[in-house]
Design a protein around this motif. Sequence first.
Motif, PDB file in Angstrom:
ATOM      1  N   PRO A  65       0.835  -1.203   0.000  1.00 29.50           N
ATOM      2  CA  PRO A  65       0.000   0.000   0.000  1.00 29.50           C
ATOM      3  C   PRO A  65       0.873   1.258   0.000  1.00 29.50           C
ATOM      4  N   ALA A  68       1.303   3.248   3.211  1.00 33.21           N
ATOM      5  CA  ALA A  68       2.121   2.545   4.202  1.00 33.21           C
ATOM      6  C   ALA A  68       3.595   2.768   3.903  1.00 33.21           C
ATOM      7  N   ALA A  71       4.443   6.203   5.045  1.00 32.83           N
ATOM      8  CA  ALA A  71       4.524   6.286   6.501  1.00 32.83           C
ATOM      9  C   ALA A  71       5.843   5.712   7.007  1.00 32.83           C
ATOM     10  N   ILE A  72       6.183   4.523   6.533  1.00 31.47           N
ATOM     11  CA  ILE A  72       7.439   3.910   6.969  1.00 31.47           C
ATOM     12  C   ILE A  72       8.613   4.775   6.514  1.00 31.47           C
TER      13      ILE A  72
ATOM     14  N   ILE B 202       5.824   3.230  11.769  1.00 32.52           N
ATOM     15  CA  ILE B 202       6.322   1.933  11.307  1.00 32.52           C
ATOM     16  C   ILE B 202       5.336   0.816  11.637  1.00 32.52           C
ATOM     17  N   GLY B 205       2.287   1.124   9.340  1.00 30.80           N
ATOM     18  CA  GLY B 205       2.699   0.884   7.961  1.00 30.80           C
ATOM     19  C   GLY B 205       2.996  -0.582   7.707  1.00 30.80           C
ATOM     20  N   VAL B 206       3.773  -1.183   8.602  1.00 32.78           N
ATOM     21  CA  VAL B 206       4.139  -2.586   8.415  1.00 32.78           C
ATOM     22  C   VAL B 206       2.909  -3.489   8.537  1.00 32.78           C
ATOM     23  N   THR B 208      -0.127  -2.742   7.775  1.00 32.90           N
ATOM     24  CA  THR B 208      -0.913  -2.624   6.540  1.00 32.90           C
ATOM     25  C   THR B 208      -0.289  -3.482   5.432  1.00 32.90           C
ATOM     26  N   ILE B 209       1.047  -3.436   5.346  1.00 33.43           N
ATOM     27  CA  ILE B 209       1.725  -4.249   4.331  1.00 33.43           C
ATOM     28  C   ILE B 209       1.479  -5.730   4.595  1.00 33.43           C
TER      29      ILE B 209
END
Lengths: 234, 237
Positions: A65, A68, A71-72, B202, B205-206, B208-209
């Motif tokens: 995504p 995401a 964000a990371i 993080i 985000g992680v 969601t991945i």
Amino acid sequence: MTAYFAFFGDNSALLAELTLGHVLLSVAALLIAIVLAIPLGAWIGHLHRFSFLVVNVGNVLRSLPTLAIIAIGIALYGFGDINITVALVILAFPLVLTNTFTAVESVDPGTVEAARGMGMTGWQILTRVELPSSIPLIMSGIRTSWVYVVATAYLATFAGRQGTLGDIISNIEGYDLAGVLAAATISIVLAFLGDALLGLAERALTPTGLRLAQRVRTTGPIAEPAPAPAPAQA
Amino acid sequence: MIGSPTQVIPIFEGPQCAPDATFCWDWFTANWGTLLGPSLVQHIYITLIAVVIGLVISLGAALVAFSRGWFASGFLGFATFLYTIPSLAFFLMFVPITGLSLTTIEIGLTSYTLLLLFRNTLTGLRTVPRSAVEAAEGMGLTPNQILFRIRLPLALPSIMAGIRISVVTVISLATVAASVAPLGLGKPIFDAIHTLFSTELISAGVLTILVALAADVVVVFLQRLVTPWTRTARRTS
């Protein structure tokens, strides 16, 4: 509705500036993805090996995504150009990669044999036979990637990168729904316009022989439905 | 930002967290039960709702479009147009009508599935091997029976491929939707973009991945389950 149309006139300078920024960012991301994906996809397709790897890497990257990644990215390498560019390249890369790979790998083995029989080297076969025959599928990957990238580039604003249509789209308090919709309209137009321009490029790049062969195939007497315009991303 | 919480208060329950740490595991475990876990579950059902509704609409539209060329090109053009709308603008467009709600988000997300699902279903219906259709005609099946009993099942691999792409697409777009209605994993992402709390950035985000990758695997598994013949065919050919 009036506010929507008025927005274009009242803010034409701002819209022009942001549109230009939006296009430049999208083009840059797409170009980077192309430069990375086409040589890799073409080479692996030429070797007829590691196909498992390409398909899986493509599928994994395609699942990531975009927000995401942004964000990371903020946590790891901060706001700005790099952040949004990485996110958009990841968006565009898998489609160009898998389409290039699929196209090169599925070039008629007879044609490749004939080229080899004429004494062509591997490099010559790749650049003079396999790549030219692959142009339609490669271009269709690039066109779809363009549509993805241009519709997603507004996320730049969340990655702390100003100067795209995202400045308006993400700021409904400042510009009202009329402004948001006006900026979105421009983004939609950019998507279709780019797709059409790339379509023209595709026609210009496709070798004449291939174009003729396609025409015969689609208008020939056998009215078999055109073979699935392979759901490009499938 | 519309709908995002007016004040964002990250929960710093992990006592061992250094303020400048890139990732603090204590925060993650402390907030799993109250924030991250529920957001993750929410994200999954937001995705499921959109894909199921999108599938119902697309299947219906594709069945209608199969025998009516004008409807096929019309619906395809419409779905392509929807697909090019920047997602945030799409969500905002329905706020005046349906408010800052789940409905608003689902309208947007469902619309984005239509192009992928409709195109794949229609392609699947149209590319059924001629021999299968002729065999069915020979057995005396009516055109409608052929459509539902022969073409639709044989279109399953193509339909499942469409479901696969739309699931990961919706998971991705649903994060953006959280800036309109704070639901799903997008909520902690947007909270953290405002607070610049890197652990939360993080974590969300992680997660969601991971949801996207897991969903991809699940759909591939379902695909094999409902289309066992494609694997046998590949093995024998």
